[in-house]
Design a protein around this motif. Sequence first.
Motif, PDB file in Angstrom:
ATOM      1  N   GLY A 261     -28.820 -13.084  -9.800  1.00 24.51           N
ATOM      2  CA  GLY A 261     -29.569 -13.642 -10.905  1.00 24.51           C
ATOM      3  C   GLY A 261     -31.063 -13.582 -10.689  1.00 24.51           C
ATOM      4  O   GLY A 261     -31.545 -13.243  -9.598  1.00 24.51           O
ATOM      5  N   PRO A 262     -31.858 -13.912 -11.712  1.00 27.33           N
ATOM      6  CA  PRO A 262     -33.308 -13.712 -11.671  1.00 27.33           C
ATOM      7  C   PRO A 262     -34.066 -14.650 -10.735  1.00 27.33           C
ATOM      8  O   PRO A 262     -35.272 -14.482 -10.575  1.00 27.33           O
ATOM      9  N   LEU A 263     -33.396 -15.598 -10.096  1.00 25.06           N
ATOM     10  CA  LEU A 263     -34.030 -16.389  -9.041  1.00 25.06           C
ATOM     11  C   LEU A 263     -33.504 -16.015  -7.663  1.00 25.06           C
ATOM     12  O   LEU A 263     -33.712 -16.733  -6.679  1.00 25.06           O
ATOM     13  N   GLY A 264     -32.822 -14.853  -7.581  1.00 19.67           N
ATOM     14  CA  GLY A 264     -32.384 -14.324  -6.291  1.00 19.67           C
ATOM     15  C   GLY A 264     -31.077 -14.881  -5.784  1.00 19.67           C
ATOM     16  O   GLY A 264     -30.694 -14.603  -4.646  1.00 19.67           O
ATOM     17  N   ASN A 265     -30.370 -15.646  -6.603  1.00 15.79           N
ATOM     18  CA  ASN A 265     -29.091 -16.213  -6.189  1.00 15.79           C
ATOM     19  C   ASN A 265     -27.941 -15.332  -6.668  1.00 15.79           C
ATOM     20  O   ASN A 265     -28.009 -14.723  -7.740  1.00 15.79           O
ATOM     21  N   TYR A 266     -26.870 -15.296  -5.883  1.00 12.65           N
ATOM     22  CA  TYR A 266     -25.711 -14.498  -6.282  1.00 12.65           C
ATOM     23  C   TYR A 266     -25.032 -15.101  -7.507  1.00 12.65           C
ATOM     24  O   TYR A 266     -24.774 -16.303  -7.570  1.00 12.65           O
ATOM     25  N   VAL A 267     -24.749 -14.242  -8.467  1.00 14.92           N
ATOM     26  CA  VAL A 267     -23.865 -14.594  -9.575  1.00 14.92           C
ATOM     27  C   VAL A 267     -22.447 -14.152  -9.233  1.00 14.92           C
ATOM     28  O   VAL A 267     -21.468 -14.793  -9.617  1.00 14.92           O
ATOM     29  N   ALA A 268     -22.342 -13.034  -8.519  1.00 12.84           N
ATOM     30  CA  ALA A 268     -21.076 -12.570  -7.946  1.00 12.84           C
ATOM     31  C   ALA A 268     -21.366 -12.151  -6.507  1.00 12.84           C
ATOM     32  O   ALA A 268     -22.175 -11.254  -6.265  1.00 12.84           O
ATOM     33  N   GLU A 269     -20.738 -12.835  -5.558  1.00 16.21           N
ATOM     34  CA  GLU A 269     -20.970 -12.589  -4.133  1.00 16.21           C
ATOM     35  C   GLU A 269     -20.543 -11.167  -3.756  1.00 16.21           C
ATOM     36  O   GLU A 269     -19.627 -10.596  -4.361  1.00 16.21           O
ATOM     37  N   PRO A 270     -21.185 -10.589  -2.721  1.00 18.81           N
ATOM     38  CA  PRO A 270     -20.795  -9.240  -2.282  1.00 18.81           C
ATOM     39  C   PRO A 270     -19.352  -9.197  -1.786  1.00 18.81           C
ATOM     40  O   PRO A 270     -18.867 -10.141  -1.160  1.00 18.81           O
ATOM     41  N   VAL A 271     -18.687  -8.090  -2.096  1.00 15.59           N
ATOM     42  CA  VAL A 271     -17.295  -7.868  -1.697  1.00 15.59           C
ATOM     43  C   VAL A 271     -17.258  -6.689  -0.737  1.00 15.59           C
ATOM     44  O   VAL A 271     -17.878  -5.649  -0.989  1.00 15.59           O
ATOM     45  N   TYR A 272     -16.531  -6.854   0.358  1.00 12.94           N
ATOM     46  CA  TYR A 272     -16.400  -5.807   1.369  1.00 12.94           C
ATOM     47  C   TYR A 272     -14.921  -5.541   1.656  1.00 12.94           C
ATOM     48  O   TYR A 272     -14.078  -6.432   1.531  1.00 12.94           O
ATOM     49  N   GLY A 273     -14.646  -4.298   2.052  1.00 13.29           N
ATOM     50  CA  GLY A 273     -13.344  -3.981   2.620  1.00 13.29           C
ATOM     51  C   GLY A 273     -12.237  -3.687   1.639  1.00 13.29           C
ATOM     52  O   GLY A 273     -11.069  -3.549   2.034  1.00 13.29           O
ATOM     53  N   ARG A 274     -12.551  -3.524   0.345  1.00 13.17           N
ATOM     54  CA  ARG A 274     -11.506  -3.229  -0.625  1.00 13.17           C
ATOM     55  C   ARG A 274     -12.129  -2.762  -1.945  1.00 13.17           C
ATOM     56  O   ARG A 274     -13.311  -2.998  -2.186  1.00 13.17           O
ATOM     57  N   GLU A 275     -11.305  -2.114  -2.760  1.00 13.62           N
ATOM     58  CA  GLU A 275     -11.705  -1.813  -4.120  1.00 13.62           C
ATOM     59  C   GLU A 275     -11.523  -3.072  -4.969  1.00 13.62           C
ATOM     60  O   GLU A 275     -10.525  -3.788  -4.833  1.00 13.62           O
ATOM     61  N   GLU A 276     -12.488  -3.326  -5.826  1.00 16.00           N
ATOM     62  CA  GLU A 276     -12.417  -4.508  -6.677  1.00 16.00           C
ATOM     63  C   GLU A 276     -13.408  -4.360  -7.824  1.00 16.00           C
ATOM     64  O   GLU A 276     -14.455  -3.726  -7.674  1.00 16.00           O
ATOM     65  N   ILE A 277     -13.085  -4.963  -8.957  1.00 10.91           N
ATOM     66  CA  ILE A 277     -14.036  -5.072 -10.058  1.00 10.91           C
ATOM     67  C   ILE A 277     -14.638  -6.467 -10.008  1.00 10.91           C
ATOM     68  O   ILE A 277     -13.924  -7.468 -10.064  1.00 10.91           O
ATOM     69  N   LEU A 278     -15.954  -6.556  -9.880  1.00 11.85           N
ATOM     70  CA  LEU A 278     -16.657  -7.832  -9.889  1.00 11.85           C
ATOM     71  C   LEU A 278     -17.089  -8.143 -11.317  1.00 11.85           C
ATOM     72  O   LEU A 278     -17.627  -7.264 -12.008  1.00 11.85           O
ATOM     73  N   PHE A 279     -16.896  -9.371 -11.718  1.00 13.20           N
ATOM     74  CA  PHE A 279     -17.287  -9.809 -13.056  1.00 13.20           C
ATOM     75  C   PHE A 279     -18.312 -10.930 -12.952  1.00 13.20           C
ATOM     76  O   PHE A 279     -18.319 -11.709 -12.001  1.00 13.20           O
ATOM     77  N   ALA A 280     -19.181 -10.996 -13.953  1.00 14.21           N
ATOM     78  CA  ALA A 280     -20.110 -12.117 -14.058  1.00 14.21           C
ATOM     79  C   ALA A 280     -20.459 -12.329 -15.519  1.00 14.21           C
ATOM     80  O   ALA A 280     -20.569 -11.369 -16.291  1.00 14.21           O
TER      81      ALA A 280
END
Length: 313
Positions: A255-274
């Motif tokens: 987001g525009p204040l530098g905070n995660y809206v969707a946290e980083p995902v590692y180690g797999r295929e995934e669709i991130l939504f926000a």
Amino acid sequence: METRENHVRVAVVQAAPVIMNLPETMEKLRSLTSDAAEKGAKLVLFPEAFISAYPRGLTFGSKIGSRSEKGREDWYRYWESSILVPSPETDRLGKIASDYGVYLVVGITEKESMTGTLYCTVLHFGPDGTLLGKHRKLKPTGIERLVWGEGDGSTLPVFETPYGKMGSLICWENYMPLARMAMYSKGVELYLAPTADSREAWQSTIRHIALEGRCFILSCNQFVTKEMYPTDLACYDELASEPEIMCSGGSAIVGPLGNYVAEPVYGREEILFADLDRSHIVKSRLDFDVNGHYSRPDVFQLWIDDKAKTNTK
């Protein structure tokens, strides 16, 4: 211009293509777009060079002073699985966008009809299927320069959407301060950053950009394992020393204040939504607006050469 909307659901697709297989990659992209749209996404972002490979680990048989014939075979295979713009493949991408009613943004390897040069490109499609435009990577990094040419200032677009202005820079272009400033100067609000960088340090980069630009940033990477590579590559033995997980991902939405809206995902295929609220952009600019009250145009000026060069139309 359509009526502005304050809320939008976005999707970041962390996945790998079917490496150097254009038809199967196109079908995988269609299926993943369908999955994202079914969950309400109106903007769907795919990673850098999703069509049809970020050729991680390959040298195409090249050393300073020499190239191998096997490397040229793999290069030709890579070139064949890349796409022209426009082409039947871009028509199909447009149809996918219109079929699912989404803004579809896809990292591709683009080839020119009259040359052998490839470009690392991002295509932007509207929900009516229109190819809105493209961005070519300005500066490939390291040995990427062997396989990709350089874009120019004619492909630095920012597009109006009902959800805010949308633009993209690719991977380490985002370390170029003036390239970022070009995006800010055009009022980018949905800043798209398809990448091949899965390092923890990349997270610091995208969070800084969100803070600096007071915008939402969507960072999209592939998850790739060695077993995804076709074993009949002429230079497949080059991958022998590569780890089993060749790219761990790390896609995220900030987001525009530098905070995660969707946290980083590692180690797999995934669709991130926000679900993004555009009012947060305006609220964040109370105390810092990089293109407004913090810009100091009386001191600093940015000049962009937006003319197409003859070999990078």
